[in-house]
Design a protein around this motif. Structure first.
Motif, PDB file in Angstrom:
ATOM      1  N   UNK A  54       0.822  -1.215   0.000  1.00 57.62           N
ATOM      2  CA  UNK A  54       0.000   0.000   0.000  1.00 57.62           C
ATOM      3  C   UNK A  54       0.857   1.267   0.000  1.00 57.62           C
ATOM      4  N   UNK A  56       3.334   1.952  -1.876  1.00 52.61           N
ATOM      5  CA  UNK A  56       3.672   2.343  -3.250  1.00 52.61           C
ATOM      6  C   UNK A  56       2.498   2.167  -4.220  1.00 52.61           C
ATOM      7  N   UNK A  57       1.312   1.950  -3.693  1.00 47.75           N
ATOM      8  CA  UNK A  57       0.133   1.791  -4.552  1.00 47.75           C
ATOM      9  C   UNK A  57      -0.293   3.150  -5.080  1.00 47.75           C
ATOM     10  N   UNK A  58      -0.484   3.220  -6.393  1.00 50.11           N
ATOM     11  CA  UNK A  58      -0.701   4.516  -7.032  1.00 50.11           C
ATOM     12  C   UNK A  58      -2.031   5.164  -6.631  1.00 50.11           C
ATOM     13  N   UNK A  59      -3.110   4.417  -6.655  1.00 53.20           N
ATOM     14  CA  UNK A  59      -4.412   5.012  -6.332  1.00 53.20           C
ATOM     15  C   UNK A  59      -5.036   4.250  -5.182  1.00 53.20           C
ATOM     16  N   UNK A  60      -4.417   4.387  -4.035  1.00 56.15           N
ATOM     17  CA  UNK A  60      -4.800   3.574  -2.886  1.00 56.15           C
ATOM     18  C   UNK A  60      -6.231   3.825  -2.428  1.00 56.15           C
TER      19      UNK A  60
END
Lengths: 253, 253, 253
Positions: A54, A56-60
């Motif tokens: 989470x 580095x998740x782009x659209x968390x």
């Protein structure tokens, strides 16, 4: 179901307390999440955003919202909890759960050394606000925890307020409940089950052979976790005796 | 990043010279490319269309355009270069690069026998127009190239104009830098590093254990390649010490 | 093809009788099916909905329709046939094929014990209405069927009306044609080929090494099955000598 087959084992329906399937999302895009839900939503009870992906998740936020809209709760992998704890940022972690309005949290010590009383205090504190899944077992292959300790820790963590305890395995299916080969530590599992109620345990079992083993031991509605997105449908067929590996097993019942 | 964790290793940002991640696309559809970019775009520096998959790719131009629009350059796998060379079609290959307006090319000899001076001439010729990645190492498990030869070839290829050299591994993680088991040829890697600057090398390391090994040897910002699309986010967490395998490593620094 | 390479082996085109590729869908969503077709449609001759996954597939009719609209027939895995047979629901199975307007059916006995004459009667009955693929080989690793029996069964099943016979392997690439290690039972395959015409057999070969082995034995246009969706493009390059594993093989012809 799409057609009628006689004598299919009875499967629990959502919201499930047993027969629970926890899927692991280790980096799906938003559209992939939509696709995943369309094809698998009925069979997935909760989704773990694997370890600290989470971060580095782009659209968390959008991702969590899509799962929530489909009635599938999301929680952060235990490694993220540990990453905050080891940095002495527990209060930041609580704020993070608030920010994303998460209703589940995992408390684990797979990668850090945590005094067990302290772990139970974290469980107790968090359980006031959210549902706690606590995990037992180390990610370090060299740390073999004997069965009596697994049992003691599981019991204490449930007493401290954990909703269910998780038996640890890596994404790849080693350590914790499993040997380096992926083989189940059978004696360990059987001994745990003499002392901890089956429905309070989620077994992480990413490999097919592991899933088959648990289904044969505990039946259709065993709680299983760390299932890869494209293995949810295959697992569902294993639970129902509709794949070669469990085909005979349920017929002979 | 989605939240603040203290003491996270410092990661280079795009455009990266070190800490470079090369992903391998071996047949994604256009929508899958879009999804891949949405979820992973910040962490992918370049995409290789694996070996000669571009020959049978249905919408090749559109695919390359989608990557380009996202600022991610694309290049053809080295096996395609070799397929043209062995057929004496080098000029056709140059026209192909032009046709698709590719700015990167791979020069390799993993599947063909190429006199090393000739290989360097190809590098020199191509480097006039495009950025050259040259690859060292055979795809033939029986051809063990000794370390001094790896070093000699890498140095000559860099002198001939290669931007970076690639240490060979198959998609599956064997041959070249690795034994049949996938284990790293450690002595080879260490000897190479005494003579070739680290930032000039991209290590093909498709398996998690291989990535972990290189990160522990060379740090967060090692250049890695042949990463599967769904392993980009997991690799990023390994680089940051946010997955079990490297969690301890960065904390103890 | 996207560009011209000289001396590429000649590949059959759709509709194919040889050089046939059967893909396995074990749970794709509708959009994933669309993506799969866009990228791979030219190279896929038929799709199997793996074992009894169709039982739990969320939008089964829509899925079959998408494949059909792309000219790709769909059939249910043999385990589903067996699940109906063992429950004495053969007529229900026929109605199911009707309901979904399927033109192909698999008849197998990998998970059940079926008298061979009875199996041939099923083939004969079904062949009046649909195209029958019949499968030989057990999913039980302990049941080693000797070559003469494979041959006898294949011949009788073809005589009974099977369009082609399938040599069994699990999704993971073991049992049937393969040892537990995934290695091909070479003597078995070679003996079968002395008695059964090559174009009447589809070899289930999910692993790359297995595909390579069959391509080297039987050439570009061997019939292969149980190919994972993301391995269709890689297989196509193997068939054309455009991947390291078969690169040399076709050049030396």
């Amino acid at each position: 179901m799409n057609y009628i087959l006689n004598s299919i084992p009875s499967r629990t329906q959502k919201p499930r307390n047993s027969g629970f399937t926890m899927a692991m999302d280790k980096g799906l895009s938003l559209r992939e999440v939509e696709d995943f839900i369309e094809a698998n939503g009925d069979y997935v009870d909760i989704v773990k955003l694997g370890w600290a992906t989470s971060y580095v998740t782009t659209k968390l936020k959008e991702k969590i919202d899509i799962y929530r809209a489909a009635g599938i709760p999301v929680y952060f992998g235990g490694t993220l909890f540990e990453a905050f704890i080891i940095r002495d940022q527990f209060e930041d972690y609580r704020r993070l759960l608030d920010k994303y309005q998460l209703s589940f949290v995992e408390v684990s010590d797979g990668s850090i050394t945590l005094d067990h009383d302290t772990k139970c205090e974290y469980i107790q504190t968090l359980a006031k606000d959210v549902t706690v899944l606590s995990e037992v077992g180390s990610k370090d292959a060299a740390k073999i925890i004997p069965p009596y300790k697994w049992i003691d820790q599981m019991q204490k963590e449930l007493s401290a307020g954990a909703w269910k305890v998780i038996g640890e395995a890596r994404e790849g299916g080693t350590v914790g409940l499993f040997r380096d080969s992926g083989e189940v530590r059978q004696g360990l599992v059987e001994e745990i089950l003499t002392q901890v109620p089956e429905e309070r345990i989620i077994w992480e079992a990413p490999q097919k052979e592991q899933q088959v083993w648990f289904i044969k031991l505990l039946g259709t509605n065993v709680n299983l976790g760390n299932i890869a997105p494209n293995e949810i449908i295959p697992l569902e067929t294993l639970r129902l005796g509709l794949r070669g590996d469990t085909f005979d097993f349920f017929l002979n019942k």
